[in-house]
Each structure stands twice: as structure tokens, then as C-alpha cells.
Design a protein around this motif. Structure first.
Motif, mmCIF file in Angstrom:
data_model
loop_
_atom_site.group_PDB
_atom_site.id
_atom_site.type_symbol
_atom_site.label_atom_id
_atom_site.label_comp_id
_atom_site.label_asym_id
_atom_site.label_seq_id
_atom_site.Cartn_x
_atom_site.Cartn_y
_atom_site.Cartn_z
ATOM 1 N N GLY A 131 0.835 -1.190 0.000
ATOM 2 C CA GLY A 131 0.000 0.000 0.000
ATOM 3 C C GLY A 131 0.872 1.242 0.000
ATOM 4 N N SER A 132 0.488 2.231 -0.783
ATOM 5 C CA SER A 132 1.270 3.462 -0.849
ATOM 6 C C SER A 132 0.350 4.658 -0.984
ATOM 7 C CB SER A 132 2.263 3.415 -2.029
ATOM 8 O OG SER A 132 1.573 3.261 -3.253
ATOM 9 N N ALA A 133 0.837 5.774 -0.509
ATOM 10 C CA ALA A 133 0.113 7.040 -0.606
ATOM 11 C C ALA A 133 1.120 8.149 -0.800
ATOM 12 C CB ALA A 133 -0.723 7.292 0.651
ATOM 13 N N GLY A 134 0.742 9.163 -1.558
ATOM 14 C CA GLY A 134 1.670 10.255 -1.808
ATOM 15 C C GLY A 134 0.964 11.513 -2.233
ATOM 16 N N TYR A 135 1.740 12.568 -2.252
ATOM 17 C CA TYR A 135 1.202 13.858 -2.696
ATOM 18 C C TYR A 135 2.253 14.545 -3.564
ATOM 19 C CZ TYR A 135 -0.953 18.465 -2.732
ATOM 20 O OH TYR A 135 -1.527 19.641 -3.134
ATOM 21 N N VAL A 136 1.826 14.972 -4.756
ATOM 22 C CA VAL A 136 2.705 15.666 -5.700
ATOM 23 C C VAL A 136 2.408 17.156 -5.601
ATOM 24 C CG1 VAL A 136 3.394 15.909 -8.100
ATOM 25 C CG2 VAL A 136 2.736 13.656 -7.223
#
Length: 652
Positions: free
Chosen positions: A404-409
Motif C-alpha cells: 500500500g502506498s500514498a503520496g502527494y505531488v
């Protein structure tokens, strides 16, 4: 030395002269290829002006798209090597085409099925995810050339073209031959790739295929036999071919062929009358044959007793077939959801049955394994979320995956992401079953070894102003490794597989920052590692650093871009893994530490149009900083050498 310098000066003078006679504007944006076609002058000029470098697209297996990069930078300097990628976490052996020791633990693969083994032979082996696909407006060629250590060359030639907007094909071959400085360490490798892709005019059907044929041959000498010949700095042995080695009658060989196909068809298309939903049916097939072979003319006590005195030949074979069906659903509200069903068929075998005093070693592992998987991806503004699961539901290999991964650009230069991952995978086949003409290299661990379990949390923070930071923490259970039996350390090199019953905790933090001071720069990469374990089975250096001080500027009325500098690399002492040429594997040893020596490289790189020219003095401090530099026990690191080459992109 003089011949090398004269050659570089002539090449630079010629390319600069051509550039000054026919200067080209917007070098990295507008290839002049289209101007060579038989078109009216105005039409040809307009077509050339419309083609920019961003039109030469490179597409990964996961369909991430980038474009051809013809710039010259420090990052390009780091990738100008045999592997054509940054090898910061690797320590090369003395000859080009030999193996690499690892300065860090690599992240576990998302694939939870075992491989053949012989992992020390696979650094230059191109896997499915290493093959890219292309879409280009005109034919494009990439030529990579670099000199080797002795009597040989390294060349990687690649050409791709679109016969139409729908169909692309590419063909490439990377070939190496290098004799090396020491006795009996010839390296000869070849990587052939044929790649094709197709998309229908309505874009509902897409097809990607590739074929690879790869061979990696190394003569093996077991390392130097007399350490004093190397470490004393005796002028007699500055010619490394005079040094004694453990043996001169062995070689190992890896051969692999792969047929890969990935296709998909859009069943329900996302159109104006149905803007929120689409269904796509996908199919992926991968068939690969591979074998690893160790050959030796006569028995050597280095490996112990053998069943025969001459003509020793160990060969492990693996035939694997993977077939996957997937269904992809895209929704504006729910995101992208994919479910899949896969079958993995394998046949790992030898051509004999070995009977020892303790047991009978069978000659085959054969079966099928069925698995299911699902993946979800969703983007909300600058946020993106991803979850992926996979599990074996039938078969003897039994692995699973959760990620599982989460990010913000924030923008093109600033991004933060976090990933949690849990992988349970069977050890490679050579841990479970192996046969050899040497008596101590036969085992059957199929009922004794469990799946290896790796749980990790990683965070990536990338910014232009503050640099990039990657931190990961892993918890490893049932870690599998090769080890040298303590009772035979001073007699023979008997290496066997083992599975660690306790937990290993591993921390890795890597920071990268490029500091600019006008035309000068300082590119820094620093990695810190810490391992918590009851026994020393996972060994890495605590600190690894690489720092490049460089100067960049345009010269010759901006016809050439020049970059020159010095790179310093260093890692602290640690009990590095030793190398077994019989198995093509590294194994844990607790007798010797290596490290704590500086490696200094001086480079001069230049760019003229789409040609990058490289000249480097590698490890130029080797003769005055002490002869204590090793890549692994008994295997010295590289001496001072000057090497040069180029990368040339041209367009038709």
C-alpha cells in the motif's frame, strides 16, 4: 596513455569543428531528422520544427512514459557504466563483466515466485521490468561505447522506429569482452533484445511483445592465492597477471531466453456518452528458459572432494511459464480497479540423481502454482493512493504480497510518498535443491525451508530545494543465505544454504542533494544503515558516501557543453560477503573485514549535439593510498585505469 589523450583530442576537435560549421539550435528539443526526407523545402522545414525531443517516448512495463534525454549531467556520469544505471549501492570486481558485491540490501521483489538462483550472475541479466517500449516520430538510434580493462570493448547498440503511428519495433544488442588484469578472469557477455508494440487506430487494442537472449560467461580463478603479493605493493606484481591465483581451469555460464507478450482490449470504452466507466480485458504471458553451469577441467581441493577427477560439469536448468488474465475497471469515482488470475508452471531439474551417504538427492522440482491478485489506484488532485494484494492459493511454492502506498505531488519538483509492504516468498530453487560433481555441494532442503518474510515501511521525500530523502525500515524472518562451514575455513571452501530462525531488523536512510555555486557544483549521496540481529548473517557497511565536485560550462562559442570533476566514494569497514564461483552466489563469512579505503575518480565529459563523450581516470589514488582495497575477500578492487567512450543518439 599518450595514445588515449591524442585520440580524445582528435575526437573532440572533429566534433567541435563539425558543430561550428553547422550549428544546431535547440539541441535538446528539435532533431533535424525530418529534414533528410524527400519533401518540398518548406514542408520539410515545418515538419522538422514540429518534432521535438519529447516526441521520442519511452514506455515502461507499468506504462509510465518518459522521453529521450540527451542532456549531460552528473547523474548521466553515474550511469555511464556496464549496467547503464547508478551503481551507488554496488561494489564492482576488478574486471568489467564480473559480479558486484552489495553495499546495501535490495528491496524485495513484488514477484513472490522463486528464481533459478546464481544471483551473483544476474546483475547484468535484463528482467521483464528492465525492458522498455518506444513510440518515436522518426527512427532513433542509441550507441553506447566504452573501453574495457584489457583486450576488449563494450558496445550497446539500439535502434527503434515506428512503421506507422500504430506499430513500433526495436532491436538492440549489448556485447562485452574484457580479458581483465589478473589471470583467468575473462568476461564475455551478450544481451540481445527484440521489442515490438502495437496499438489499433481506435486505441482499443494494445499489444507489447519482446524476446531476449542473454549469455554471461566468466572465467573464474577463485581470487588471489597470496595476499602479500598484492598488499605489499611489490613492483614485481604491479603487473597483476604475475600474481598467483587459486586456480585457472574453471568458468561459469548463465544462459537465458524469454518470450513475453502483454495485450489488452477495451471492452467498454470511456466515451462522451459514457464518460465514467471503462472495462479492459488483459492477458500477459511469459515463457523463459534458463540454465546456470559451472565447468572445471579437473578437481581442485579448493571445493573439497569430487565424484570424478576431471571434466566436472554442474548444470541447473529452469523452465518457467506464467500466464495471467486480468480485468481492469476504471471509474471517475472509484479509480482504477484490477483483478487478476495467474498460473505459474515451473520445471527445475538436473540430468542425474545423486546418492550420498546421508541421502538421495532427486533431480527435479516440477509443478504448478495458482494465484489471485487485485490492485486499486486512485488520484484526488495532487494525492494518489495505491493498494495491491496477491496470494498463492494452490501449489507448493506458497507466497503472498501486500503493498500500500500514498503520496502527494506538490509540483514537478516536489513530492512525498510512503509505502508499506509485506512479501512472503519461497527461497530460490538453488537453496532448496542442488547437485554438483563436488560432494559437499549436494542438498535437498525442500521440506526444511520456510518462505522468507519481509515487512517494510519506506518514505520518500523529493524536493528541489532540500534534496531527496529515502528512509526504509524492514523486519525480516526466515532469512535465507549461503554460509561457509566454520570447521572447514582453513581447509576447503564448502558453502551451504541456511535459513535464519531469528528476526532481523534493518534500517536504511539515503540522502541526495546537488549543491550549485555558479558554474561549480557538489553532488552528494550519503547512506546510513543499521542492522539489529542476534548473529551476523546480514552484513552491510554502516556508512556509504559519494561526493562529486564538478565544473560545468559551455565552451567553443557554446558549440560544446563541458563538465569535469572529481568523485570521492567511501564506505566503512564491514564483514562483506565472499564469492563462490561454483554456485555463482555470495555467502556470509566472519573472518575478514573490507572497506575503509577511498576511491577517487577524475572525469572530463563533453556534449556536442546529441553526442556525449566520456573520459575518466578511475581510482587514480590506488598507488598512493595503500593496497588494502578489496571488493570481496581474496578479490581486489580495481587499480588505476583510464577509460573513455561515448553515447551517441542520432535521428533519421
Amino acid at each position: 596513455m599518450k595514445k588515449v589523450i591524442v585520440f580524445i583530442v582528435l575526437v573532440l576537435s572533429f566534433t567541435v569543428g563539425v558543430a561550428q560549421v553547422q550549428p544546431q539550435r535547440n539541441t535538446d528539443r528539435t532533431p533535424r531528422a525530418a529534414q533528410n526526407r524527400k519533401l518540398p523545402a518548406d514542408q520539410a522545414k515545418n515538419q522538422a520544427d514540429q518534432i521535438v525531443i519529447q516526441d521520442y517516448k519511452i514506455i515502461t512495463l507499468d506504462r509510465d512514459t518518459t522521453f529521450l534525454d540527451t542532456t549531460l549531467s552528473v547523474k548521466k556520469e553515474y550511469k555511464y557504466n556496464y549496467l547503464r544505471k547508478d551503481n551507488f549501492e554496488l561494489l564492482p570486481f576488478s574486471n568489467l563483466g564480473q559480479t558486484y558485491n552489495s553495499l546495501a540490501l535490495a528491496s524485495p521483489s513484488d514477484n513472490f515466485y522463486p528464481g533459478l538462483g546464481a544471483r551473483a550472475k544476474h546483475f547484468n541479466y535484463m528482467e521483464v521490468e528492465d525492458i522498455n517500449y518506444y513510440h518515436v516520430p522518426t527512427p532513433m538510434t542509441d550507441l553506447f561505447f566504452k573501453t574495457t580493462m584489457e583486450q576488449g570493448q563494450l558496445l550497446d547498440a539500439f535502434i527503434t522506429l515506428n512503421t506507422s503511428r500504430q506499430f513500433n519495433m526495436a532491436i538492440a544488442y549489448k556485447g562485452l569482452r574484457s580479458l581483465g588484469k589478473y589471470q583467468h578472469i575473462l568476461a564475455s557477455t551478450g544481451n540481445f533484445r527484440f521489442i515490438t508494440s502495437y496499438a489499433s487506430k481506435d486505441k482499443r487494442y494494445n499489444l507489447r511483445m519482446h524476446f531476449t537472449s542473454q549469455d554471461i560467461l566468466n572465467e573464474e580463478n577463485g581470487g588471489i592465492a597470496n595476499r602479500d603479493q598484492f598488499e605489499s605493493g611489490n613492483p614485481e606484481f604491479v603487473d597483476r597477471s604475475r600474481m598467483d591465483v587459486n586456480f585457472e581451469n574453471a568458468e561459469n555460464f548463465l544462459l537465458g531466453k524469454r518470450y513475453f507478450l502483454d495485450q489488452e482490449y477495451v471492452i467498454v470504452e470511456n466515451k462522451e456518452n459514457n464518460p465514467d466507466h471503462s472495462f479492459t480485458l488483459g492477458h500477459r504471458l511469459n515463457y523463459e528458459t534458463k540454465y546456470y553451469e559451472f565447468r572445471q577441467d579437473s578437481q581442485d581441493s579448493y571445493f573439497g572432494e569430487a565424484f570424478q577427477s576431471s571434466g566436472l560439469n554442474d548444470r541447473a536448468r529452469l523452465k518457467s511459464f506464467s500466464n495471467q488474465i486480468r480485468l481492469d475497471y476504471k471509474s471517475r469515482l472509484l479509480g482504477n480497479i484490477t483483478v487478476s488470475n495467474s498460473v505459474y508452471a515451473y520445471n527445475y531439474y538436473f540430468n542425474s540423481i545423486v546418492v550420498t551417504q546421508d541421502q538421495t538427492i532427486p533431480n527435479q522440482m516440477k509443478g504448478e502454482d495458482y494465484s489471485y491478485g487485485a490492485e486499486w489506484t486512485k488520484k484526488i488532485g495532487g494525492f494518489y493512493l495505491n493498494a495491491e494484494v496477491g496470494a498463492s492459493v494452490y501449489g507448493d511454492l506458497g507466497g503472498n504480497l501486500f503493498k500500500g502506498s500514498a503520496g502527494y505531488v506538490f509540483d514537478n519538483e516536489n513530492e512525498i510518498a510512503a509505502t508499506i509492504k509485506s512479501v512472503s516468498a519461497s527461497p530460490d530453487f538453488n537453496f532448496l535443491l542442488y547437485q554438483s560433481d563436488y560432494k559437499d555441494y549436494n542438498w535437498d532442503n525442500r521440506s526444511d525451508f520456510n518462505t522468507e518474510k519481509n515487512k517494510s515501511l519506506s518514505v520518500d521525500f523529493k524536493t528541489k530545494r532540500f534534496g531527496s530523502l529515502n528512509a526504509s525500515y524492514s523486519v525480516i524472518d526466515d532469512y535465507t543465505y549461503f554460509y561457509q562451514e566454520p570447521a572447514t575455513v582453513d581447509e576447503t571452501f564448502q558453502v551451504k544454504p541456511l535459513q535464519y530462525q531469528n528476526t532481523i531488523n534493518y534500517l536504511k536512510v539515503k540522502y541526495t542533494k546537488d549543491l550549485k555555486f555558479g558554474k561549480f557544483g557538489l553532488y552528494n549521496t550519503v547512506m546510513y544503515q543499521e542492522v539489529a540481529q542476534d548473529d551476523e548473517v546480514l552484513n552491510v557497511p554502516q556508512l556509504v558516501t559519494r561526493n562529486t565536485f564538478y565544473f560545468s560550462d559551455h565552451v567553443f562559442k557554446k558549440a560544446m557543453f563541458l563538465q569535469t570533476g572529481i568523485t570521492f566514494k567511501y564506505f566503512t569497514e564491514y564483514k562483506a560477503n565472499a564469492y563462490s564461483p561454483l554456485l555463482g552466489e555470495f555467502y556470509v563469512q566472519d573472518q575478514e573485514q573490507i572497506g575503509n579505503f577511498p576511491m577517487l575518480d577524475f572525469f572530463i565529459n563533453a556534449k556536442v549535439r546529441q553526442t556525449r563523450i566520456y573520459l575518466k581516470a578511475e581510482h587514480f589514488n590506488s598507488s598512493f593510498s595503500g593496497y588494502n582495497f578489496y571488493s570481496a575477500p581474496d578479490y581486489p578492487y580495481r587499480d588505476f585505469i583510464i577509460r573513455f567512450g561515448l553515447v551517441w543518439n542520432f535521428f533519421s
